[in-house]
Design an enzyme around this catalytic site. Structure first.
Site: not given
Ligand code: BG6
Length: 300
Positions: A170, A272
Site C-alpha cells: 500500500h 498500490e
Molecule cells: C486504500 C483503500 O487502499 O486504503 C481505501 O482503497 C482506504 O478505501 C485506504 O481508505 C486507507 O486505509 P486505512 O485502513 O489505512 O485507513
C-alpha cells in the site's frame, strides 16, 4: 524491547544498515549509503521512507503520523495481508488484514550485486493470527534500497489445506501537487470504484484527480506517476500482481482520517501493487506466491 545490540551484531552492515530505536520506541532499520536513504519499521514490515541521493522523498510519510505499538502508521508502504480492505465476511476484523499491525522478525540482510543494502523480515502464524485467520503460513518481505526500491513479499502456505489471500503493498508516494499529477499505464483497464459502491468502469486515458479517488484496477501493467509540479516521474514496475489500487482521500475524508493531517492529501498519492477483489491468489499447501514492486524515479 527488541535487543538493538543483538540485531546490529547479527544483521547490521557497518556504514549501510543500522537498527535504531525510532519514534514511539519502534525499532527501525535505517539505510544510508551512496545510493539512497531509507527506513523500514519492524512493526508491520512497513517501509517509512526512501529517496535516492539527491531526490526529495519518493515515499510519503505523514507529518501527523502516530507511532503506536499495534497500529498502522499513516504513510510509507503498509503491508495489507491476508486480506485487502474490509474482511469479506466479518467487518469486525481489522481493515487490510493483520500483517501491518504485528511485529515481524529480521530474518536476514545482505548487499546486493549493485551495492544496495537488502533487509529481510518474516512473519509467521501465531495464536493471535490463527484467531483471525486459521492457517499456518510464512510471510517474508525483502527490501532492497538502492537507486531503485525493490519490495518483494512472498507468501508460503505451511498448512495442509489451500488458502486464498488478497494483498497489497500500500505504497504512499510524495508528489508536488495532486491537481496536476496523473497516473499512466491503466488506459482501458477495468476498475471497481469504491466511491460509487464498487460500480465497474473502464479507464480512458491517464488517471486524473479532481475528487476522492479510490479504485481497484484489474491490471498487471507497470504504472507511472507523472508529477509536473516536481518535474519528475515515479515508475512502478511489478510482478505477481493482477490489481493496482489508486487512492487519494481528498478533503473531507482526510479531515477525519487518523494520522493524515488536513491538507496533506494535496501532496500524496497511493498507487498500490495488489491482488484484490476477484484477483485473490490461491496458494496450495507447500506452495508460495511472490508479489513484487520495483520503484524508480526519473526527471521529466
Ligand atoms: C486504500 C483503500 O487502499 O486504503 C481505501 O482503497 C482506504 O478505501 C485506504 O481508505 C486507507 O486505509 P486505512 O485502513 O489505512 O485507513
Amino acid at each position: 524491547m527488541i535487543e538493538l545490540a543483538a540485531l546490529n551484531a547479527h544483521h547490521g552492515i557497518p556504514g549501510q544498515l543500522t537498527f535504531i530505536e525510532g519514534p514511539g520506541g519502534l525499532v527501525v532499520a535505517e539505510v544510508t549509503n551512496a545510493h539512497a536513504s531509507a527506513t523500514l519499521v519492524l512493526q508491520g514490515a512497513q517501509m517509512l521512507t526512501w529517496a535516492p541521493i539527491g531526490q526529495s522523498p519518493v515515499i510519503w510519510l505523514s507529518r501527523a503520523a502516530r507511532f503506536v505499538l499495534g497500529k498502522s502508521i499513516r504513510g510509507g508502504a503498509p503491508v495489507c495481508w491476508p486480506w485487502f480492505g474490509a474482511h469479506p465476511e466479518d467487518k469486525t476484523k481489522p481493515a487490510h488484514g493483520f500483517a501491518r499491525n504485528l511485529m515481524w522478525q529480521v530474518s536476514g540482510s545482505a548487499i546486493d550485486p549493485d551495492g544496495a543494502p537488502q533487509v529481510k523480515l518474516r512473519l509467521q502464524d501465531s495464536d493471535q493470527t490463527r484467531a483471525l485467520w486459521p492457517y499456518a503460513f510464512t510471510l517474508e518481505l525483502s527490501v532492497t534500497a538502492g537507486d531503485a526500491l525493490l519490495i518483494e513479499m512472498s507468501t508460503t502456505n505451511n498448512d495442509d489445506k489451500p488458502f486464498t489471500i488478497t494483498e497489497a503493498l500500500h505504497t504512499y508516494f510524495a508528489i508536488g501537487d495532486i491537481h496536476q499529477a496523473t497516473v499512466t499505464g491503466l488506459d482501458v483497464a477495468r476498475y471497481w470504484d469504491k466511491t460509487e459502491n464498487f460500480a465497474q468502469h473502464t479507464q480512458s486515458g491517464p488517471v486524473k484527480f479532481e475528487k476522492e479517488t479510490d479504485r481497484v484496477y484489474q491490471s498487471d501493467s507497470e504504472t507511472t506517476i507523472e508529477d509536473p509540479a516536481w518535474n519528475r516521474r515515479i515508475c512502478i514496475a511489478k510482478s505477481g500482481s493482477a490489481s493496482t489500487v489508486v487512492w487519494n482521500p481528498w478533503i473531507d475524508i482526510s479531515r477525519k482520517m487518523e494520522g493524515m493531517g488536513e491538507t496533506a492529501w494535496q501532496g500524496m498519492l497511493c498507487v498500490e501493487t495488489a491482488n484484490a477483489m476477484e484477483d485473490g491468489v490461491r496458494v496450495q499447501p507447500g506452495g508460495s506466491h511472490v508479489l513484487m514492486a520495483r520503484i524508480s524515479v526519473e526527471d521529466r
